[in-house]
Design an enzyme around this catalytic site. Structure first.
Site, PDB file in Angstrom:
ATOM      1  N   ASP A   1       5.860   2.195   6.848  1.00  0.00           N
ATOM      2  CA  ASP A   1       4.579   1.505   6.662  1.00  0.00           C
ATOM      3  C   ASP A   1       3.791   2.311   5.636  1.00  0.00           C
ATOM      4  OD1 ASP A   1       2.102   0.345   6.816  1.00  0.00           O
ATOM      5  OD2 ASP A   1       1.697   0.932   8.884  1.00  0.00           O
TER       6      ASP A   1
ATOM      7  N   GLU B   1      -5.235   1.665   2.463  1.00  0.00           N
ATOM      8  CA  GLU B   1      -5.104   0.493   3.341  1.00  0.00           C
ATOM      9  C   GLU B   1      -5.376   0.863   4.786  1.00  0.00           C
ATOM     10  OE1 GLU B   1      -3.004  -2.457   6.004  1.00  0.00           O
ATOM     11  OE2 GLU B   1      -2.763  -0.297   5.850  1.00  0.00           O
ATOM     12  N   GLU B   2      -4.826   2.002   5.193  1.00  0.00           N
ATOM     13  CA  GLU B   2      -4.874   2.388   6.607  1.00  0.00           C
ATOM     14  C   GLU B   2      -6.286   2.736   7.086  1.00  0.00           C
ATOM     15  OE1 GLU B   2      -2.444   1.822   8.465  1.00  0.00           O
ATOM     16  OE2 GLU B   2      -0.575   2.112   7.359  1.00  0.00           O
TER      17      GLU B   2
ATOM     18  N   HIS C   1       0.820  -1.215   0.000  1.00  0.00           N
ATOM     19  CA  HIS C   1       0.000   0.000   0.000  1.00  0.00           C
ATOM     20  C   HIS C   1       0.855   1.267   0.000  1.00  0.00           C
ATOM     21  CE1 HIS C   1       0.106   1.072   4.409  1.00  0.00           C
ATOM     22  NE2 HIS C   1       0.216  -0.224   4.597  1.00  0.00           N
TER      23      HIS C   1
ATOM     24  N   HIS D   1       3.376   3.331  12.911  1.00  0.00           N
ATOM     25  CA  HIS D   1       2.433   4.450  12.897  1.00  0.00           C
ATOM     26  C   HIS D   1       2.945   5.656  13.688  1.00  0.00           C
ATOM     27  CE1 HIS D   1      -1.214   1.760  11.648  1.00  0.00           C
ATOM     28  NE2 HIS D   1      -0.206   1.749  10.790  1.00  0.00           N
TER      29      HIS D   1
HETATM   30 CO    CO Z   1      -0.133   0.689   8.839  1.00  0.00          CO
HETATM   31 ZN    ZN Z   2       0.878  -1.135   6.434  1.00  0.00          ZN
END
Ligand code: CO
Ligand code: ZN
Length: 335
Positions: free
Chosen positions: A167, A197-198, A65, A306
């Site tokens: 990420d 995605e998140e 992603h 995150h």
């Molecule tokens: Co994430």
């Molecule tokens: Zn991720």
């Protein structure tokens, strides 16, 4: 393996600001890099970037992603402080004092009006201070609906990289590096750089529907169990690529797990087995597409997920590249 190329790509990719739903920055970098590798690249209605390499073998979807965690301005209060909502899984405990950057370059500092310091603040008790003197001044710089991401510069030293958005730009980097090798594969390969995605594994869902692959492998980050503050978990930073068994979104397909561990053994890729109890991945959305897809994942161990200072190991990234590239080259039974 050319680690300088990996580091060049990681820096370029993490420096793009692309909160969920506003992935244009990362998308343009990825499109350019994929085209440099000679791939045919398209984008779809959800903003996914899809690079296709046709082949006679099995149809494989590889996914990472492009979006990152962020915040969205909901209103400016009368004193010029910007109130906001979360874009993705923000950990509100650690937000005070952190910097965020809006699309127009405006930087703000997050403050908290929660009085008990050991209490996890409600998001309604947090605000962004851009130094505006009142509501009108704040609204000039930041409008309702404007998004921002963490300001977290890229740093690499020896085997370690620290940055925002590893990420999952690290996953995007792994796919791009694997695409160098995969150009010679017999398989019918689709590389999907997904959106949103998140906020609920959204882009991967529609991309998988348009492709309906025989097998899918998502490449994303996973937690580690090796810091004083973490939950116990059998994944370590520096322990190599992780082969996902399950997370809260998916029970990975047993054939895909076996194929990935067999490939790792055969190719001498250092790997670990991953169970992530907290958090999902695109794997989950892809598995439930259409009449179902045999899906698994290659995961990169990541500390401080995150946060503006996510930490990963270059060695682990290189092992993930080897495993992903070898999976693209392997013979998979057509379905
Ligand atoms: Co994430
Ligand atoms: Zn991720």
């Amino acid at each position: 393996m050319r680690s300088e190329e990996t580091i060049r790509l990681l820096k370029l990719l993490t420096e793009a600001d692309s909160p969920s739903g506003r992935e244009g920055g990362a998308a343009s970098v990825i499109k350019r890099e994929a085209e440099k590798l000679g791939y045919d690249v398209r984008s779809d209605a959800m903003g996914n970037i899809i690079a296709h390499k046709p082949g006679e073998g099995a149809k494989l979807m590889l996914d990472a992603h492009m979006d990152e965690i962020g915040i969205i301005a909901s209103f400016a209060d009368e004193n010029g402080f910007i109130r906001f909502g979360a874009v993705g899984g923000l950990c509100t405990r650690d937000l005070a004092g952190r910097r965020v950057r809006f699309g127009n370059g405006t930087i703000g500092v997050i403050g908290s009006e929660e009085e008990e310091f050991n209490k996890k603040p409600r998001i309604s008790k947090l605000y962004i201070d851009i130094g505006a003197k009142d509501r009108a001044a704040a609204e000039k710089a930041v409008k309702t609906g404007d998004t921002a991401v963490f300001d977290g510069g890229f740093y690499s030293n020896g085997d370690i990289v620290i940055s925002k958005a590893l990420d999952d730009r690290a996953g995007c980097c792994i796919l791009l590096r694997a695409m160098e090798t995969a150009a010679k594969s017999e398989n019918d390969l689709y590389f999907v750089f997904s959106t949103q995605e998140e906020v609920g594994l959204r882009g991967a869902k529609t991309a998988a529907f348009s492709i309906m692959p025989d097998y899918a492998i998502a490449v994303d980050v996973t937690d580690t169990g090796d810091t004083p503050s973490c939950r116990p978990m059998d994944v370590k930073l520096g322990g190599g690529a992780a082969v996902k068994i399950m997370d809260s979104s998916v029970m990975c397909d047993v054939r895909v797990i076996a194929a990935l561990t067999d490939i790792a053994e055969r190719e001498g890729v250092r790997y670990q087995r991953e169970i992530m109890t907290d958090g999902g991945t695109d794997t989950g959305a892809i598995a439930l597409t259409g009449a179902g897809v045999r899906a698994g994942a290659v995961s990169l161990p990541l500390r401080y997920m995150h946060s503006p200072s996510e930490m990963a190991s270059i060695g682990d990234i290189e092992e993930c590249i080897k495993l992903t590239a070898a999976a693209c080259m392997a013979e998979w039974r057509k379905i």
